[in-house]
Scaffold this motif. Structure first.
Motif, short mmCIF file in Angstrom:
data_model
loop_
_atom_site.label_atom_id
_atom_site.label_comp_id
_atom_site.label_asym_id
_atom_site.label_seq_id
_atom_site.Cartn_x
_atom_site.Cartn_y
_atom_site.Cartn_z
N LYS A 4 -46.43 -79.97 -52.80
CA LYS A 4 -47.15 -81.23 -52.64
C LYS A 4 -48.65 -81.06 -52.82
N LYS A 5 -49.19 -79.94 -52.28
CA LYS A 5 -50.64 -79.77 -52.30
C LYS A 5 -50.97 -78.29 -52.40
N LEU A 6 -51.99 -77.97 -53.19
CA LEU A 6 -52.46 -76.59 -53.36
C LEU A 6 -53.95 -76.54 -53.08
N SER A 7 -54.34 -75.62 -52.21
CA SER A 7 -55.76 -75.38 -51.92
C SER A 7 -56.12 -73.98 -52.41
N ILE A 8 -57.22 -73.87 -53.13
CA ILE A 8 -57.66 -72.59 -53.69
C ILE A 8 -59.12 -72.36 -53.34
N LEU A 9 -59.42 -71.15 -52.91
CA LEU A 9 -60.80 -70.77 -52.64
C LEU A 9 -61.06 -69.39 -53.27
N ASN A 10 -61.96 -69.34 -54.22
CA ASN A 10 -62.43 -68.08 -54.82
C ASN A 10 -61.32 -67.26 -55.47
N TYR A 11 -60.38 -67.93 -56.13
CA TYR A 11 -59.31 -67.22 -56.84
C TYR A 11 -59.69 -67.13 -58.31
N LYS A 12 -60.07 -65.92 -58.75
CA LYS A 12 -60.56 -65.72 -60.11
C LYS A 12 -61.72 -66.68 -60.37
N PHE A 28 -51.68 -80.06 -67.40
CA PHE A 28 -53.07 -79.61 -67.31
C PHE A 28 -53.55 -79.27 -68.72
N PHE A 29 -54.70 -79.81 -69.10
CA PHE A 29 -55.25 -79.44 -70.40
C PHE A 29 -56.70 -79.01 -70.25
N GLY A 30 -57.16 -78.23 -71.21
CA GLY A 30 -58.52 -77.71 -71.22
C GLY A 30 -58.59 -76.55 -72.18
N ASN A 31 -59.79 -76.15 -72.55
CA ASN A 31 -59.96 -75.04 -73.48
C ASN A 31 -59.54 -73.72 -72.84
N ASN A 32 -59.38 -72.71 -73.67
CA ASN A 32 -59.05 -71.38 -73.16
C ASN A 32 -60.17 -70.88 -72.25
N GLY A 33 -59.78 -70.17 -71.20
CA GLY A 33 -60.75 -69.57 -70.29
C GLY A 33 -61.29 -70.50 -69.23
N MET A 34 -60.75 -71.72 -69.16
CA MET A 34 -61.28 -72.70 -68.19
C MET A 34 -60.62 -72.58 -66.81
N GLY A 35 -59.43 -71.95 -66.75
CA GLY A 35 -58.79 -71.78 -65.44
C GLY A 35 -57.38 -72.34 -65.33
N LYS A 36 -56.82 -72.84 -66.43
CA LYS A 36 -55.46 -73.41 -66.38
C LYS A 36 -54.44 -72.35 -65.95
N THR A 37 -54.49 -71.21 -66.62
CA THR A 37 -53.54 -70.13 -66.29
C THR A 37 -53.78 -69.61 -64.88
N ASN A 38 -55.03 -69.55 -64.44
CA ASN A 38 -55.32 -69.10 -63.08
C ASN A 38 -54.72 -70.03 -62.05
N LEU A 39 -54.71 -71.33 -62.34
CA LEU A 39 -54.10 -72.30 -61.44
C LEU A 39 -52.60 -72.03 -61.31
N VAL A 355 -58.82 -79.33 -66.70
CA VAL A 355 -59.37 -78.12 -66.07
C VAL A 355 -60.56 -77.66 -66.90
N GLU A 356 -61.72 -77.56 -66.25
CA GLU A 356 -62.93 -77.17 -66.96
C GLU A 356 -63.81 -76.34 -66.03
N GLN A 357 -64.17 -75.14 -66.50
CA GLN A 357 -65.03 -74.24 -65.73
C GLN A 357 -64.52 -74.03 -64.30
N GLY A 358 -63.21 -73.88 -64.18
CA GLY A 358 -62.62 -73.62 -62.87
C GLY A 358 -62.48 -74.83 -61.97
N GLU A 359 -62.82 -76.01 -62.45
CA GLU A 359 -62.68 -77.23 -61.66
C GLU A 359 -61.50 -78.05 -62.19
#
Length: 368
Positions: A4-12, A28-39, A355-359
């Motif tokens: 239902k909900k995900l909270s992330i702090l300082n993950y990659k 989720f869409f965004g350029n490579n390196g923006m954080g999609k895979t990290n999410l 997803v852009e710049q980790g946001e």
């Protein structure tokens, strides 16, 4: 099961995010390196207590910070599950279920079944045999605690025997105890892996045929020396030879999973499109297996899977994952058109994120 909900702090590169998800499809869409895979990796971590790219925990913390926190709120068969993970530099990580810390992380494996399809899956075909054994282990461990226990105990005994070999230990009684354990636990792992392949292959073949619409036949073959000998006897026979080598040369840690296309190894004959289709079909079959064998519906993560696939195969995958057979799905892509094509086929809940710049920004949410 629904995240239902995900909270992330300082993950990659994701410094802070709180995201509420659709119970059906989340794109989720965004350029490579923006954080999609990290999410997606954060979601994976909450299921397996580790990153899917095998990074050490300390490297998951954003390089500017000293603490990383992940927290997921799940709807689980009529109840709520709160899963928390905290990682501090130079400290042991904390993993909690409903605010109670686990005694052993292995107790958590299987609670939140999950299947990930990602570009890294190419290593299943092109990489070493340990990648393919890990694939089997991940499937079975999520729904069979006895298998996970046997695998852990086997690996402990293997490590201890290898230490004795490197030290040129001459106490045969120590070897005999470890070799008995390796044979006992290895037999359990061997039998359950073989049973999985027998049940798994027909479903896998069906998905491959559905996606590619061709007459090509795909199959899997589990190759083990335990077909031919008793492990305890072979370990005793090889003891002196293994001392020279410095490692244990026989056992289920040497087994192979052959991935076949028309009875040939696909790594030798498969095109990029065939390889990609093979891997996606493999993971969809994994999903079906876990759903049928487990207590809850797994989460499906699809990370940038449409590259190197023709339009017909993309369309077929979209049709498959948009159906009622799958539960909650998370999809990433750099190209929004594929995501829009998926959403056009959906008559139920979905959410679209940028997803852009980790946001992470919610762009659109449809609810029934």
């Amino acid at each position: 099961m629904i995240l239902k909900k995900l909270s992330i702090l300082n993950y990659k590169n994701i410094l802070q995010a709180e995201v509420s998800f659709s119970p059906a499809i989340n794109c989720f869409f965004g350029n490579n390196g923006m954080g999609k895979t990290n999410l997606l990796d954060a979601i994976y971590y909450l299921s397996f207590c580790k990153s899917h790219i095998h990074l050490p925990d300390q490297q998951l913390i954003n390089h500017t910070q000293d603490l990383c926190v992940l927290q997921g709120i799940y709807e689980y068969e009529g109840r709520e599950e709160d899963i928390y993970c905290g990682i501090r530099r130079r400290q042991r990580k904390q993993f909690k279920r409903n605010k109670k810390e686990y005694d052993k992380l292995s107790e958590h494996i299987g609670l939140l079944p999950l299947v990930l399809v990602s570009p890294d899956d190419s290593e299943l075909i092109q990489g070493g045999s340990e990648e393919r054994r890990r694939f089997l282990d991940v499937i079975i461990s999520q729904q069979d605690k006895n298998y996970l226990h046997a695998l852990i105990q086997y690996n402990k005994a293997l490590q201890q025997r290898n230490t004795l070999l490197k030290e040129q230990c001459s106490d045969n009684s120590l070897f005999e105890v470890l070799e008995m354990q390796l044979a006992l636990y290895g037999q359990t792992v061997y039998e359950k892996r073989k049973a999985l392949i027998e049940a798994f292959t027909p479903v896998f073949n069906t998905y491959y045929q559905t996606i590619c619409r061709s007459g090509e036949a795909v199959s899997l073959r589990y190759v083990s020396k335990l077909d031919d000998y008793q492990l305890e006897t072979r370990l005793a026979e090889n003891r002196e030879r293994d001392k020279i080598l410095g490692y244990t040369s026989s056992g289920i840690h040497k087994d192979e999973l052959e991935m076949l296309l028309d009875n040939c190894l696909i790594r030798r004959v498969g095109s990029q499109g065939q390889n990609k289709t093979y891997l996606i079909a493999l993971k969809l079959a994994q999903y079906v297996f876990l759903k049928e064998k487990g207590n809850t519906c797994p989460v499906l993560l699809l990370d940038d899977i449409f590259d190197k696939l023709d339009a017909e195969r993309v369309e077929e995958i979209v049709r498959l994952v948009s159906g009622d057979h799958f539960g909650q799905i998370f999809i990433t892509d750099t190209n929004r058109k594929y995501l829009d094509a998926i959403l056009e086929h959906i008559n139920h809940d979905y959410a679209l994120f940028r997803v852009e710049q980790g946001e992470v920004q919610t762009l659109y949410r449809k609810t029934e």
